[in-house]
Design a protein around this motif. Structure first.
Motif, PDB file in Angstrom:
ATOM      1  N   UNK A  17       0.864  -1.176   0.000  1.00 15.01           N
ATOM      2  CA  UNK A  17       0.000   0.000   0.000  1.00 15.01           C
ATOM      3  C   UNK A  17       0.905   1.232   0.000  1.00 15.01           C
ATOM      4  N   UNK A  18       0.334   2.385  -0.239  1.00 14.18           N
ATOM      5  CA  UNK A  18       1.120   3.629  -0.195  1.00 14.18           C
ATOM      6  C   UNK A  18       1.717   3.832   1.197  1.00 14.18           C
ATOM      7  N   UNK A  19       0.947   3.512   2.237  1.00  7.68           N
ATOM      8  CA  UNK A  19       1.449   3.653   3.613  1.00  7.68           C
ATOM      9  C   UNK A  19       2.626   2.708   3.859  1.00  7.68           C
ATOM     10  N   UNK A  20       2.521   1.469   3.363  1.00  9.31           N
ATOM     11  CA  UNK A  20       3.623   0.514   3.518  1.00  9.31           C
ATOM     12  C   UNK A  20       4.854   0.965   2.740  1.00  9.31           C
ATOM     13  N   UNK A  21       4.647   1.472   1.534  1.00  7.56           N
ATOM     14  CA  UNK A  21       5.748   1.975   0.730  1.00  7.56           C
ATOM     15  C   UNK A  21       6.489   3.079   1.485  1.00  7.56           C
ATOM     16  N   UNK A  22       5.748   4.017   2.040  1.00  7.54           N
ATOM     17  CA  UNK A  22       6.361   5.112   2.791  1.00  7.54           C
ATOM     18  C   UNK A  22       7.098   4.597   4.015  1.00  7.54           C
ATOM     19  N   UNK A  23       6.536   3.607   4.688  1.00 12.02           N
ATOM     20  CA  UNK A  23       7.173   3.025   5.867  1.00 12.02           C
ATOM     21  C   UNK A  23       8.492   2.349   5.488  1.00 12.02           C
ATOM     22  N   UNK A  24       8.484   1.592   4.402  1.00 10.61           N
ATOM     23  CA  UNK A  24       9.715   0.937   3.937  1.00 10.61           C
ATOM     24  C   UNK A  24      10.781   1.989   3.631  1.00 10.61           C
ATOM     25  N   UNK A  25      10.421   3.021   2.917  1.00  8.84           N
ATOM     26  CA  UNK A  25      11.375   4.074   2.561  1.00  8.84           C
ATOM     27  C   UNK A  25      11.902   4.760   3.821  1.00  8.84           C
ATOM     28  N   UNK A  26      11.031   5.052   4.782  1.00 11.45           N
ATOM     29  CA  UNK A  26      11.464   5.675   6.047  1.00 11.45           C
ATOM     30  C   UNK A  26      12.445   4.774   6.788  1.00 11.45           C
ATOM     31  N   UNK A  27      12.149   3.491   6.851  1.00  8.15           N
ATOM     32  CA  UNK A  27      13.019   2.562   7.562  1.00  8.15           C
ATOM     33  C   UNK A  27      14.368   2.422   6.868  1.00  8.15           C
ATOM     34  N   UNK A  28      14.370   2.355   5.560  1.00  2.98           N
ATOM     35  CA  UNK A  28      15.641   2.272   4.833  1.00  2.98           C
ATOM     36  C   UNK A  28      16.437   3.552   5.041  1.00  2.98           C
ATOM     37  N   UNK A  29      15.795   4.698   4.939  1.00  2.00           N
ATOM     38  CA  UNK A  29      16.489   5.975   5.132  1.00  2.00           C
ATOM     39  C   UNK A  29      17.100   6.060   6.525  1.00  2.00           C
ATOM     40  N   UNK A  30      16.368   5.628   7.528  1.00  2.00           N
ATOM     41  CA  UNK A  30      16.893   5.653   8.898  1.00  2.00           C
ATOM     42  C   UNK A  30      18.099   4.730   9.028  1.00  2.00           C
ATOM     43  N   UNK A  31      18.013   3.561   8.445  1.00  2.00           N
ATOM     44  CA  UNK A  31      19.118   2.608   8.491  1.00  2.00           C
ATOM     45  C   UNK A  31      20.331   3.130   7.731  1.00  2.00           C
ATOM     46  N   UNK A  67      10.834  -2.341  -7.243  1.00  2.00           N
ATOM     47  CA  UNK A  67      11.063  -1.237  -8.180  1.00  2.00           C
ATOM     48  C   UNK A  67      10.484   0.059  -7.631  1.00  2.00           C
ATOM     49  N   UNK A  68       9.272   0.015  -7.094  1.00  2.00           N
ATOM     50  CA  UNK A  68       8.644   1.237  -6.550  1.00  2.00           C
ATOM     51  C   UNK A  68       9.483   1.833  -5.424  1.00  2.00           C
ATOM     52  N   UNK A  69       9.980   0.977  -4.529  1.00  2.00           N
ATOM     53  CA  UNK A  69      10.824   1.469  -3.440  1.00  2.00           C
ATOM     54  C   UNK A  69      12.114   2.046  -4.005  1.00  2.00           C
ATOM     55  N   UNK A  70      12.744   1.338  -4.951  1.00  2.00           N
ATOM     56  CA  UNK A  70      14.001   1.813  -5.537  1.00  2.00           C
ATOM     57  C   UNK A  70      13.817   3.164  -6.227  1.00  2.00           C
ATOM     58  N   UNK A  71      12.745   3.323  -6.964  1.00  2.00           N
ATOM     59  CA  UNK A  71      12.480   4.587  -7.657  1.00  2.00           C
ATOM     60  C   UNK A  71      12.283   5.716  -6.651  1.00  2.00           C
ATOM     61  N   UNK A  72      11.556   5.433  -5.580  1.00  2.00           N
ATOM     62  CA  UNK A  72      11.322   6.447  -4.547  1.00  2.00           C
ATOM     63  C   UNK A  72      12.635   6.844  -3.876  1.00  2.00           C
ATOM     64  N   UNK A  73      13.464   5.861  -3.553  1.00  2.00           N
ATOM     65  CA  UNK A  73      14.760   6.156  -2.932  1.00  2.00           C
ATOM     66  C   UNK A  73      15.664   6.940  -3.884  1.00  2.00           C
ATOM     67  N   UNK A  74      15.707   6.528  -5.131  1.00  2.00           N
ATOM     68  CA  UNK A  74      16.548   7.218  -6.118  1.00  2.00           C
ATOM     69  C   UNK A  74      16.104   8.665  -6.294  1.00  2.00           C
ATOM     70  N   UNK A  75      14.799   8.888  -6.314  1.00  2.00           N
ATOM     71  CA  UNK A  75      14.276  10.249  -6.473  1.00  2.00           C
ATOM     72  C   UNK A  75      14.684  11.143  -5.298  1.00  2.00           C
TER      73      UNK A  75
END
Length: 69
Positions: A4-18, A51-59
């Protein structure tokens, strides 16, 4: 099950924190993204979600290893 969009954002937040404490020059790879998706969604990441997570992180400017999804 797609993230979901909420899960996508959570994954990105967790990766960024790590990654904020990772060694300089460390690039995020496919396996890392997949592990974080599994931690948030409790199921393996499918290629589209990775791919969605990777694109968000790259952006946002996070360094990524080159990989095909």
């Amino acid at each position: 099950t797609p993230l979901s969009e909420a899960e996508l954002k959570e994954v990105v937040r967790e990766i960024a924190a790590s990654e904020s404490t990772a060694d300089p020059g460390h690039a995020i790879d496919h396996d890392e993204i997949e592990r974080f998706i599994e931690g948030v969604a409790h199921h393996p990441g499918n290629p589209e979600d990775i791919r969605r997570v990777a694109v968000t992180l790259a952006a946002a400017g996070w360094p990524l290893e080159t990989f095909d999804t």
